[in-house]
Design a protein around this motif. Structure first.
Motif, PDB file in Angstrom:
ATOM      1  N   VAL A  48     -13.047 -56.587  47.538  1.00 36.68           N
ATOM      2  CA  VAL A  48     -13.123 -56.940  46.125  1.00 36.68           C
ATOM      3  C   VAL A  48     -11.749 -56.661  45.531  1.00 36.68           C
ATOM      4  CG1 VAL A  48     -14.222 -56.496  43.899  1.00 36.68           C
ATOM      5  CG2 VAL A  48     -15.572 -56.319  46.010  1.00 36.68           C
ATOM      6  N   VAL A  49     -11.110 -57.713  45.021  1.00 40.51           N
ATOM      7  CA  VAL A  49      -9.783 -57.601  44.411  1.00 40.51           C
ATOM      8  C   VAL A  49      -9.969 -57.273  42.931  1.00 40.51           C
ATOM      9  CG1 VAL A  49      -7.665 -58.853  43.846  1.00 40.51           C
ATOM     10  CG2 VAL A  49      -8.800 -59.231  46.056  1.00 40.51           C
ATOM     11  N   VAL A  50      -9.293 -56.225  42.478  1.00 36.57           N
ATOM     12  CA  VAL A  50      -9.404 -55.782  41.087  1.00 36.57           C
ATOM     13  C   VAL A  50      -8.015 -55.771  40.461  1.00 36.57           C
ATOM     14  CG1 VAL A  50     -10.148 -53.927  39.551  1.00 36.57           C
ATOM     15  CG2 VAL A  50     -11.356 -54.305  41.721  1.00 36.57           C
ATOM     16  N   GLN A  51      -7.873 -56.494  39.347  1.00 37.17           N
ATOM     17  CA  GLN A  51      -6.603 -56.533  38.634  1.00 37.17           C
ATOM     18  C   GLN A  51      -6.747 -56.229  37.153  1.00 37.17           C
ATOM     19  OE1 GLN A  51      -5.717 -60.520  40.492  1.00 37.17           O
ATOM     20  NE2 GLN A  51      -3.655 -59.629  40.623  1.00 37.17           N
ATOM     21  N   GLU A  52      -7.955 -56.252  36.626  1.00 37.06           N
ATOM     22  CA  GLU A  52      -8.149 -55.972  35.197  1.00 37.06           C
ATOM     23  C   GLU A  52      -7.902 -54.496  34.929  1.00 37.06           C
ATOM     24  OE1 GLU A  52     -11.924 -57.341  33.781  1.00 37.06           O
ATOM     25  OE2 GLU A  52     -11.550 -59.401  34.464  1.00 37.06           O
ATOM     26  N   LYS A  53      -7.057 -54.225  33.960  1.00 36.88           N
ATOM     27  CA  LYS A  53      -6.653 -52.857  33.632  1.00 36.88           C
ATOM     28  C   LYS A  53      -7.863 -51.972  33.322  1.00 36.88           C
ATOM     29  CE  LYS A  53      -3.274 -49.971  32.799  1.00 36.88           C
ATOM     30  NZ  LYS A  53      -2.690 -49.290  33.961  1.00 36.88           N
ATOM     31  N   ALA A  54      -8.806 -52.484  32.555  1.00 41.17           N
ATOM     32  CA  ALA A  54      -9.982 -51.687  32.180  1.00 41.17           C
ATOM     33  C   ALA A  54     -10.785 -51.275  33.412  1.00 41.17           C
ATOM     34  CB  ALA A  54     -10.857 -52.467  31.196  1.00 41.17           C
ATOM     35  N   THR A  55     -10.934 -52.174  34.370  1.00 43.82           N
ATOM     36  CA  THR A  55     -11.680 -51.856  35.588  1.00 43.82           C
ATOM     37  C   THR A  55     -10.913 -50.857  36.443  1.00 43.82           C
ATOM     38  OG1 THR A  55     -12.639 -54.082  35.519  1.00 43.82           O
ATOM     39  CG2 THR A  55     -12.899 -52.838  37.567  1.00 43.82           C
ATOM     40  N   PRO A  73      -1.118 -52.091  39.478  1.00 41.71           N
ATOM     41  CA  PRO A  73      -1.465 -53.429  39.009  1.00 41.71           C
ATOM     42  C   PRO A  73      -2.566 -54.101  39.830  1.00 41.71           C
ATOM     43  CG  PRO A  73       0.606 -53.496  40.216  1.00 41.71           C
ATOM     44  CD  PRO A  73       0.187 -52.049  40.134  1.00 41.71           C
ATOM     45  N   LEU A  74      -2.938 -53.479  40.953  1.00 43.28           N
ATOM     46  CA  LEU A  74      -3.892 -54.100  41.861  1.00 43.28           C
ATOM     47  C   LEU A  74      -4.640 -53.027  42.643  1.00 43.28           C
ATOM     48  CD1 LEU A  74      -4.938 -56.500  43.740  1.00 43.28           C
ATOM     49  CD2 LEU A  74      -2.854 -56.109  45.087  1.00 43.28           C
ATOM     50  N   ALA A  75      -5.922 -53.239  42.825  1.00 37.96           N
ATOM     51  CA  ALA A  75      -6.706 -52.417  43.758  1.00 37.96           C
ATOM     52  C   ALA A  75      -7.576 -53.366  44.568  1.00 37.96           C
ATOM     53  CB  ALA A  75      -7.563 -51.394  43.024  1.00 37.96           C
ATOM     54  N   ILE A  76      -7.837 -52.954  45.778  1.00 37.29           N
ATOM     55  CA  ILE A  76      -8.752 -53.701  46.638  1.00 37.29           C
ATOM     56  C   ILE A  76      -9.784 -52.708  47.153  1.00 37.29           C
ATOM     57  CG2 ILE A  76      -9.033 -55.074  48.739  1.00 37.29           C
ATOM     58  CD1 ILE A  76      -6.098 -55.985  48.382  1.00 37.29           C
ATOM     59  N   ALA A  77     -11.042 -52.992  46.864  1.00 37.50           N
ATOM     60  CA  ALA A  77     -12.139 -52.169  47.374  1.00 37.50           C
ATOM     61  C   ALA A  77     -12.562 -52.754  48.713  1.00 37.50           C
ATOM     62  CB  ALA A  77     -13.311 -52.178  46.406  1.00 37.50           C
ATOM     63  N   MET A  78     -12.762 -51.865  49.693  1.00 35.26           N
ATOM     64  CA  MET A  78     -13.263 -52.304  50.992  1.00 35.26           C
ATOM     65  C   MET A  78     -14.677 -51.777  51.163  1.00 35.26           C
ATOM     66  SD  MET A  78     -12.300 -51.313  54.870  1.00 35.26           S
ATOM     67  CE  MET A  78     -10.979 -52.441  55.212  1.00 35.26           C
ATOM     68  N   ALA A  79     -15.587 -52.699  51.383  1.00 35.36           N
ATOM     69  CA  ALA A  79     -16.976 -52.345  51.661  1.00 35.36           C
ATOM     70  C   ALA A  79     -17.345 -52.933  53.014  1.00 35.36           C
ATOM     71  CB  ALA A  79     -17.892 -52.892  50.572  1.00 35.36           C
ATOM     72  N   MET A  80     -18.265 -52.283  53.672  1.00 35.17           N
ATOM     73  CA  MET A  80     -18.739 -52.754  54.976  1.00 35.17           C
ATOM     74  C   MET A  80     -20.196 -53.168  54.819  1.00 35.17           C
ATOM     75  SD  MET A  80     -16.022 -52.361  56.852  1.00 35.17           S
ATOM     76  CE  MET A  80     -16.288 -52.160  58.599  1.00 35.17           C
ATOM     77  N   THR A  81     -20.553 -54.277  55.463  1.00 34.49           N
ATOM     78  CA  THR A  81     -21.922 -54.779  55.333  1.00 34.49           C
ATOM     79  C   THR A  81     -22.931 -53.899  56.034  1.00 34.49           C
ATOM     80  OG1 THR A  81     -21.642 -56.242  57.245  1.00 34.49           O
ATOM     81  CG2 THR A  81     -21.181 -57.179  55.062  1.00 34.49           C
ATOM     82  N   LEU A 123     -20.092 -50.726  39.445  1.00 34.52           N
ATOM     83  CA  LEU A 123     -19.035 -51.305  38.618  1.00 34.52           C
ATOM     84  C   LEU A 123     -18.505 -52.612  39.224  1.00 34.52           C
ATOM     85  CD1 LEU A 123     -16.956 -51.028  36.247  1.00 34.52           C
ATOM     86  CD2 LEU A 123     -15.537 -49.717  37.835  1.00 34.52           C
ATOM     87  N   LEU A 124     -18.374 -52.641  40.540  1.00 32.01           N
ATOM     88  CA  LEU A 124     -17.788 -53.797  41.218  1.00 32.01           C
ATOM     89  C   LEU A 124     -18.817 -54.807  41.725  1.00 32.01           C
ATOM     90  CD1 LEU A 124     -15.047 -51.906  43.255  1.00 32.01           C
ATOM     91  CD2 LEU A 124     -14.796 -53.105  41.065  1.00 32.01           C
ATOM     92  N   GLY A 125     -20.106 -54.531  41.502  1.00 36.80           N
ATOM     93  CA  GLY A 125     -21.151 -55.458  41.927  1.00 36.80           C
ATOM     94  C   GLY A 125     -21.372 -55.481  43.424  1.00 36.80           C
ATOM     95  N   ILE A 126     -20.995 -54.397  44.107  1.00 31.35           N
ATOM     96  CA  ILE A 126     -21.191 -54.307  45.552  1.00 31.35           C
ATOM     97  C   ILE A 126     -22.647 -53.915  45.804  1.00 31.35           C
ATOM     98  CG2 ILE A 126     -20.543 -53.050  47.648  1.00 31.35           C
ATOM     99  CD1 ILE A 126     -17.740 -52.680  46.335  1.00 31.35           C
ATOM    100  N   PRO A 127     -23.368 -54.659  46.645  1.00 30.96           N
ATOM    101  CA  PRO A 127     -24.776 -54.345  46.888  1.00 30.96           C
ATOM    102  C   PRO A 127     -24.977 -52.902  47.371  1.00 30.96           C
ATOM    103  CG  PRO A 127     -24.238 -56.485  47.807  1.00 30.96           C
ATOM    104  CD  PRO A 127     -22.936 -55.859  47.370  1.00 30.96           C
ATOM    105  N   ALA A 128     -26.068 -52.301  46.936  1.00 33.48           N
ATOM    106  CA  ALA A 128     -26.369 -50.907  47.270  1.00 33.48           C
ATOM    107  C   ALA A 128     -26.439 -50.675  48.774  1.00 33.48           C
ATOM    108  CB  ALA A 128     -27.681 -50.485  46.604  1.00 33.48           C
TER     109      ALA A 128
END
Length: 167
Positions: A48-55, A73-81, A123-128
């Motif tokens: 999940v690529v995040v660039q919005e300052k508020a997030t 200026p950038l974050a990337i969340a890594m989730a595993m299925t 916050l990022l909409g990553i499934p539980a």
């Protein structure tokens, strides 16, 4: 920059220039993660690529040591299925490749694994059911501080049996 140079020079960065990271550069970093080897080529990672300052600020607030995310200026969340088998090794391989690609492109990178993962996933909409491994923050690096100090190979490597000197 060649691979050995990137490996030797790369340090964790927690201070970034405010310049945005172009989409083409982000895609190179993501592709480096995508091309990482994985157990049975399962490719369980999702990004999940995040660039919005508020997030970015909200993510930073979810970790006691991740304040630097708010300044990136950038974050990337890594989730595993799936959180089974060798998923942590696979995640680490992808993260390492992303780090080296970022460094070769002039970016710095840090990451946070210790945060309120449930809140970050929400916050990022990553499934539980997915495992959030880390939030990686990226940006053009300011001057690198310090350097890496590494033990000599003779202190780290044994020949044939542990304790038998390598060199």
């Amino acid at each position: 920059m060649d691979v050995e140079q990137a490996i030797r020079q790369r340090v964790t960065v927690r201070e970034f220039k405010p310049d945005p990271v172009p989409k083409a550069v982000i895609e190179k970093v993501l592709s480096a993660g995508r091309w990482a080897p994985s157990q049975r080529n399962r490719q369980l990672w999702r990004f999940v690529v995040v660039q919005e300052k508020a997030t970015l600020e909200k993510l930073a607030a979810l970790s006691g040591s991740g304040g630097h995310i708010a300044k990136a200026p950038l974050a990337i969340a890594m989730a595993m299925t799936e959180a089974k088998g060798m998923y942590q090794l696979d995640a680490g391989r992808a993260i390492q490749q992303m780090e080296l690609m970022a460094w070769s492109l002039g970016l710095g990178m840090g990451f946070v694994g210790g945060l309120d993962k449930d809140a970050a996933k929400q916050l990022l909409g990553i499934p539980a059911a997915m495992e959030l491994v880390a939030i990686m923050d990226f940006g053009y690096r300011t001057e690198a501080k310090g350097g890496k100090k590494r033990m000599p190979l003779a202190e780290l490597v044994s020949r044939e049996r542990y304790g038998d000197r390598w060199g």
